[in-house]
Every structure is written in C-alpha cells, then in structure tokens.
Design a protein around this motif. Structure first.
Motif, PDB file in Angstrom:
ATOM      1  N   ILE A 222       0.862  -1.235   0.054  1.00  0.00           N
ATOM      2  CA  ILE A 222      -0.048  -0.202   0.054  1.00  0.00           C
ATOM      3  C   ILE A 222       0.972   1.611   0.111  1.00  0.00           C
ATOM      4  CG2 ILE A 222      -1.657   1.460   1.513  1.00  0.00           C
ATOM      5  CD1 ILE A 222      -2.974  -1.040   2.367  1.00  0.00           C
ATOM      6  N   ILE A 223       0.542   2.103  -1.036  1.00  0.00           N
ATOM      7  CA  ILE A 223       1.810   3.317  -1.300  1.00  0.00           C
ATOM      8  C   ILE A 223       0.895   4.522  -1.002  1.00  0.00           C
ATOM      9  CG2 ILE A 223       1.305   3.658  -3.766  1.00  0.00           C
ATOM     10  CD1 ILE A 223       4.786   2.762  -2.197  1.00  0.00           C
ATOM     11  N   SER A 224      -0.292   4.542  -0.838  1.00  0.00           N
ATOM     12  CA  SER A 224      -1.059   5.954  -0.582  1.00  0.00           C
ATOM     13  C   SER A 224      -2.361   5.571   0.250  1.00  0.00           C
ATOM     14  CB  SER A 224      -1.244   6.554  -1.892  1.00  0.00           C
ATOM     15  OG  SER A 224      -2.132   7.928  -1.804  1.00  0.00           O
ATOM     16  N   LEU A 225      -2.897   6.578   0.947  1.00  0.00           N
ATOM     17  CA  LEU A 225      -4.111   6.345   1.521  1.00  0.00           C
ATOM     18  C   LEU A 225      -4.483   7.905   1.843  1.00  0.00           C
ATOM     19  CD1 LEU A 225      -3.514   7.084   4.766  1.00  0.00           C
ATOM     20  CD2 LEU A 225      -3.244   4.332   4.874  1.00  0.00           C
ATOM     21  N   SER A 226      -6.030   7.751   1.967  1.00  0.00           N
ATOM     22  CA  SER A 226      -6.510   9.141   2.239  1.00  0.00           C
ATOM     23  C   SER A 226      -7.775   9.025   3.029  1.00  0.00           C
ATOM     24  CB  SER A 226      -6.789   9.802   0.797  1.00  0.00           C
ATOM     25  OG  SER A 226      -7.603  11.001   1.034  1.00  0.00           O
ATOM     26  N   PHE A 227      -8.338   9.750   3.801  1.00  0.00           N
ATOM     27  CA  PHE A 227      -9.661   9.819   4.480  1.00  0.00           C
ATOM     28  C   PHE A 227     -10.386  10.710   3.881  1.00  0.00           C
ATOM     29  CE2 PHE A 227      -7.511   8.294   8.573  1.00  0.00           C
ATOM     30  CZ  PHE A 227      -8.530   7.273   8.982  1.00  0.00           C
ATOM     31  N   ASN A 228     -11.732  10.480   3.664  1.00  0.00           N
ATOM     32  CA  ASN A 228     -12.448  11.477   3.241  1.00  0.00           C
ATOM     33  C   ASN A 228     -12.847  12.496   4.107  1.00  0.00           C
ATOM     34  OD1 ASN A 228     -14.587  10.205   5.010  1.00  0.00           O
ATOM     35  ND2 ASN A 228     -15.856   9.864   3.382  1.00  0.00           N
ATOM     36  N   VAL A 235      -9.646   5.554   1.497  1.00  0.00           N
ATOM     37  CA  VAL A 235      -9.325   4.760   0.524  1.00  0.00           C
ATOM     38  C   VAL A 235      -7.914   4.475   0.424  1.00  0.00           C
ATOM     39  CG1 VAL A 235      -8.847   7.046  -1.013  1.00  0.00           C
ATOM     40  CG2 VAL A 235      -9.280   4.798  -1.983  1.00  0.00           C
ATOM     41  N   THR A 236      -7.377   3.212  -0.058  1.00  0.00           N
ATOM     42  CA  THR A 236      -6.011   2.837  -0.218  1.00  0.00           C
ATOM     43  C   THR A 236      -5.639   2.484  -1.508  1.00  0.00           C
ATOM     44  OG1 THR A 236      -6.596   0.593   0.462  1.00  0.00           O
ATOM     45  CG2 THR A 236      -5.954   1.957   2.269  1.00  0.00           C
ATOM     46  N   GLY A 237      -4.398   3.089  -1.911  1.00  0.00           N
ATOM     47  CA  GLY A 237      -3.898   2.547  -3.378  1.00  0.00           C
ATOM     48  C   GLY A 237      -2.651   1.691  -3.097  1.00  0.00           C
ATOM     49  N   SER A 238      -2.619   0.801  -3.825  1.00  0.00           N
ATOM     50  CA  SER A 238      -1.681  -0.389  -3.789  1.00  0.00           C
ATOM     51  C   SER A 238      -0.852  -0.652  -5.202  1.00  0.00           C
ATOM     52  CB  SER A 238      -2.361  -1.682  -3.627  1.00  0.00           C
ATOM     53  OG  SER A 238      -1.357  -2.920  -3.704  1.00  0.00           O
ATOM     54  N   PHE A 239       0.335  -1.293  -4.951  1.00  0.00           N
ATOM     55  CA  PHE A 239       1.042  -1.688  -6.086  1.00  0.00           C
ATOM     56  C   PHE A 239       0.259  -2.809  -6.937  1.00  0.00           C
ATOM     57  CE2 PHE A 239       5.878  -0.095  -5.283  1.00  0.00           C
ATOM     58  CZ  PHE A 239       5.201   1.302  -5.485  1.00  0.00           C
ATOM     59  N   ASP A 240      -0.648  -3.467  -6.303  1.00  0.00           N
ATOM     60  CA  ASP A 240      -1.544  -4.545  -6.881  1.00  0.00           C
ATOM     61  C   ASP A 240      -2.470  -3.945  -8.020  1.00  0.00           C
ATOM     62  OD1 ASP A 240      -3.704  -3.422  -5.752  1.00  0.00           O
ATOM     63  OD2 ASP A 240      -3.911  -5.007  -4.506  1.00  0.00           O
ATOM     64  N   ILE A 264      -0.583   1.616  -8.478  1.00  0.00           N
ATOM     65  CA  ILE A 264      -1.256   2.919  -7.888  1.00  0.00           C
ATOM     66  C   ILE A 264      -0.179   3.797  -7.272  1.00  0.00           C
ATOM     67  CG2 ILE A 264      -3.040   3.964  -6.606  1.00  0.00           C
ATOM     68  CD1 ILE A 264      -4.466   2.423  -8.855  1.00  0.00           C
ATOM     69  N   SER A 265      -0.132   5.007  -7.474  1.00  0.00           N
ATOM     70  CA  SER A 265       0.907   6.116  -6.979  1.00  0.00           C
ATOM     71  C   SER A 265       0.377   7.038  -6.187  1.00  0.00           C
ATOM     72  CB  SER A 265       1.853   6.887  -7.790  1.00  0.00           C
ATOM     73  OG  SER A 265       0.789   7.523  -8.681  1.00  0.00           O
ATOM     74  N   CYS A 266      -0.953   7.182  -6.050  1.00  0.00           N
ATOM     75  CA  CYS A 266      -1.597   8.172  -5.140  1.00  0.00           C
ATOM     76  C   CYS A 266      -3.240   7.758  -5.297  1.00  0.00           C
ATOM     77  CB  CYS A 266      -1.286   9.471  -5.535  1.00  0.00           C
ATOM     78  SG  CYS A 266      -1.620  10.911  -4.418  1.00  0.00           S
ATOM     79  N   VAL A 267      -3.656   8.194  -4.251  1.00  0.00           N
ATOM     80  CA  VAL A 267      -5.204   8.263  -4.076  1.00  0.00           C
ATOM     81  C   VAL A 267      -5.693   9.393  -3.455  1.00  0.00           C
ATOM     82  CG1 VAL A 267      -5.628   5.831  -4.552  1.00  0.00           C
ATOM     83  CG2 VAL A 267      -5.096   6.823  -2.132  1.00  0.00           C
ATOM     84  N   GLN A 268      -6.936  10.012  -3.850  1.00  0.00           N
ATOM     85  CA  GLN A 268      -7.410  11.156  -2.961  1.00  0.00           C
ATOM     86  C   GLN A 268      -8.917  11.256  -3.215  1.00  0.00           C
ATOM     87  OE1 GLN A 268      -5.836  14.998  -4.055  1.00  0.00           O
ATOM     88  NE2 GLN A 268      -6.044  15.674  -1.884  1.00  0.00           N
ATOM     89  N   PHE A 269      -9.478  11.707  -1.914  1.00  0.00           N
ATOM     90  CA  PHE A 269     -10.911  11.986  -2.226  1.00  0.00           C
ATOM     91  C   PHE A 269     -10.927  13.654  -2.435  1.00  0.00           C
ATOM     92  CE2 PHE A 269     -11.539   8.531   0.807  1.00  0.00           C
ATOM     93  CZ  PHE A 269     -12.870   8.151   0.145  1.00  0.00           C
ATOM     94  N   ASN A 270     -12.091  13.977  -3.304  1.00  0.00           N
ATOM     95  CA  ASN A 270     -12.664  15.347  -3.228  1.00  0.00           C
ATOM     96  C   ASN A 270     -13.193  15.675  -2.101  1.00  0.00           C
ATOM     97  OD1 ASN A 270     -15.386  14.228  -3.643  1.00  0.00           O
ATOM     98  ND2 ASN A 270     -15.719  15.636  -5.337  1.00  0.00           N
TER      99      ASN A 270
END
Length: 415
Positions: A222-228, A235-240, A264-270
């Motif tokens: 898991i390389i990136s994560l973000s709360f709303n 949300v979590t983003g992974s090398f899978d 995945i390199s990055c994840v984000q909510f609006n």
C-alpha cells in the motif's frame, strides 16, 4: 435545535453552524463550493434558508455578512511573487517529506537520518527534534486542523504519535511487518491510518494508542491512503493495481476499484466525498464515483508514469504530475484537460494547488519548483536554488508561504 454560533471557513468556502441538540453541542457545515464574485447573495441566502432550518430570520443578516466576506475572498486578485525567505540545513541526510500545520505557523520535515523535526515558519527556528525511530522516517503528518499532534511512519515498521507542543512521544504503534510508507489522521483526529509494504493498512486509536483494525485485502504494497472529509471512509492505493474503499467504523471493504494496468501511486477524495481520483504508473489517472465504485473517467495525455494527483480545495479541479516532466489540470466535472504545464526538465514528483485554487505548485528532479497559473497554464515563477532534486512542496493555509524539500538535505521557505 438551537443555533449557538456561526463561523466562517475560507478554503473551501463555507459556514460552520454550532448548535445545541438534546443538551449536546454539535457542528454542521454549509458548503459554498460554487461561490463566485458574481453569485447573487440574496438568492443564495434564500436557498440556504430554505434548506437549513437553523438559519432563521434573526440570524439571516449575519449569514449574509459571512457570505459577502467569503465572496470578497474568492474574488481577491492573486498576483503575488514568492521570494526565498530562508534556507534551513534541516537534516544531516536527505529529507523524505514536508508538511504544514493548518495555520502554517509550523511545519515538519522527515528524513533518512531517522528523525522528524518541527520548525517555526516565521523564524525558521527548529522547535523540536522527534527522535526514537530506528530507520528512515518516511511518512509524516500533523493532525490538522488541530495541529497539536504529529504522526511519523518509519521503515522500522512502527508509527509514533508525538506532542507537537512538547516533542514528547505519546505512543509507538507496533504491528506492521514491513516498512510504513504512508499515513493520515482522520479529520476528527481520533484515528491514525498507516499503510505498509506488508500489504495492509491499520487504524490506530489516538487516545488509547491501541490498534482498532487491520484492513487486509490488497496483494501488494500500500503506497497511498486518504480519509474523506467526513472521516467515515478511507481509500488505499496499492502496487497490486487497485484501490480499495473501506468503511472506517467496521473496517470492511466497500468497493474495490479495478481498471488500472499499473501500480497505483496516489489516491485522494474530493471535498464533498463524492469522487476519488487515482494516479498510476500506467500513465493515466482515473476518477471514481464513491457511492457506486464505478470508474467515471480515465484522464489521458501523459506519456510516462503519473506520480502524483490532487483535487483543489473545492474539488472542482484535478492536477496531475508525471515522469514525462509535465503536469496537467483537468475539470473534475467534464474530465476535460484544461491546460498543460510544460517547462520542467525532468520528472515531476509532487503537485498541489494553492488554497484559492488559482495556482499549481510542482516539484521536480530538475532541482526547481514552479508556480503555474491554473487557467492559462503559464509558468509564473521558477523557484531556484536547491542543488538536488525537489521531491516535496506545500502551500500554507493562506497560500502566501511555500516550503520545498530537497535531496540536498535542505528545505526552503518562500514568502
């Protein structure tokens, strides 16, 4: 229900209502994401009154004053130039990350030297050195908007929670079996989420220091994560090649977002939690509907890996950063590319908007950071002086200060 107090939020534009219900003090917000200098204030006020029973005739005038103040802020011309204020010999080994507290009065730096440092922005003085990790301090965050705690995630497989005021370590979160590479506080500052090379994310209780849940479901790091914004989803983003949307209270999967053909390199909510954006090494970004988990659009145009992506504060624009040396701005409504930001001489690893949404800041391996005009894509300024690649950059809350972090072991404060 009884309204107790109104306060203003500039970025994104909105009004907070403090009210009493059943003897308890609660808060709700009215988001004004579409506010412009041309908005008819009386019409907007009547729409708000129709939708929100707490806004009665007795406080309508006060609400109108707040809307006018927000409108004034939205309409402010932004032609500032940034000048180097201070260069800080921050660490004895390269930096990994930089981050501001909400007001921008302090910022933190993480480093390969196994420490995190807290700095005073106005003076450039070091306030605290957070020592105790046994390997690289890679992921760092303030618990904004409060700013009284700092979390550090390390290659030593632990996360530590610190007092931003005293530099004292409250807790060490142990349980991951590989490096921690990303972390975040929930907006309520009651939880810390950590993402690890062990393929899991974990949620930790800030008050007790105990593990709340392990989010297992990815098959690679898991390389990136973000709360709303609400703090009820992560949300979590992974090398899978996938991102997973999680329900925070139960720790269960809501949606698996599949479709990327690379890590995945990055994840984000609006801001309003309706959309998720993912960036990938497959050279694309994808925008997803949070409720359905469906892919709404694939953002094309880069000819190399997309390394970073972000929404502006209102969630209406998306900026991307790529290894192809360019950045792009897309509409989050039409998904059209609005402009290309061209000028760097090497990959761009970091991109962010100023709080006003009028400027984009990029950090590159070409040793420069650049400030761009959102509407025209024109490069307004090149921030030069670092002697090695810049991998981290950030605006403060007012958008009048920038920090850049470089592999040259320094960070620079720009006013």
């Amino acid at each position: 229900m009884r309204l107790k107090r109104l306060h203003i939020r500039y970025y994104p534009p909105g009004i907070f209502l403090d009210y009493e219900k059943g003897g308890q003090l609660r808060t709700k917000s009215i988001d004004l994401l579409n506010l412009t200098p041309e908005t008819d204030v009386n019409e907007l006020l009547s729409d708000i009154r129709a939708a929100e029973p707490l806004i009665t005739s007795s406080c309508a005038e006060q609400v109108k004053v707040l809307i006018c103040r927000l409108q004034e802020k939205v309409g402010q011309k932004d032609d500032r130039k940034f000048y180097l204020f201070r260069t800080l010999q921050a660490h004895i080994l390269p930096l990994t990350n930089v981050a501001f507290n909400k007001s921008g009065s302090s910022f933190i730096t993480g480093s390969y030297d196994r420490t995190c440092k807290i700095w005073d922005t106005a003076s450039g003085e070091e306030l605290h050195t957070l020592e105790g990790h046994r390997n690289v301090v890679y992921a760092i965050a303030f618990n904004n908007p409060y700013g009284d705690k700092v979390a550090t995630g390390s290659f030593d497989k632990t996360c530590k929670l610190w007092s931003a005021e005293t530099g004292k370590c409250f807790y060490t979160f142990r349980g991951h079996t590989a490096e921690i590479v990303c972390l975040a506080f929930n907006p309520q500052s009651t939880l810390v989420a950590t993402g690890s090379m062990d393929t899991t994310a974990k949620l930790w209780d800030v008050e007790s220091g105990k593990e709340v849940s392990t989010l297992a479901g990815h098959f690679a790091e898991i390389i990136s994560l973000s709360f709303n914004t609400m703090g009820d989803h992560l949300v979590t983003g992974s090398f899978d090649h996938t991102a997973i949307l999680w329900d925070v209270s139960s720790g269960s999967k809501v949606h698996i977002l599949t479709g990327h053909r690379g890590e995945i390199s990055c994840v984000q909510f609006n801001w309003d939690c309706s959309l998720i954006v993912t960036a990938s090494l497959d050279k694309t970004c994808k925008v997803w509907d949070t409720d359905s988990g469906q892919c709404l659009a694939t953002l094309l145009g880069h000819n190399d890996e997309v390394l970073d992506v972000c929404f502006n504060s209102t969630g209406q624009l998306i900026a991307t950063a790529s290894a192809d040396g360019t950045s792009r701005v897309f509409s989050a409504e039409t998904f059209q590319c609005l402009c290309q930001l061209e000028g760097h001489n090497g990959e761009i690893s970091k991109v962010c908007f100023n709080p006003q949404g009028s400027r984009v800041l990029t950090a590159s391996v070409d040793k420069t950071a650049r400030v761009w005009h959102v509407n025209t894509g024109a490069c307004l300024q090149v921030l030069e002086g670092h002697s090695d690649e810049i991998f981290s950059c950030a605006f403060n809350y007012e958008g009048d200060t920038i920090i850049t972090g470089s592999k040259d072991n320094t960070c620079r404060i720009w006013h």
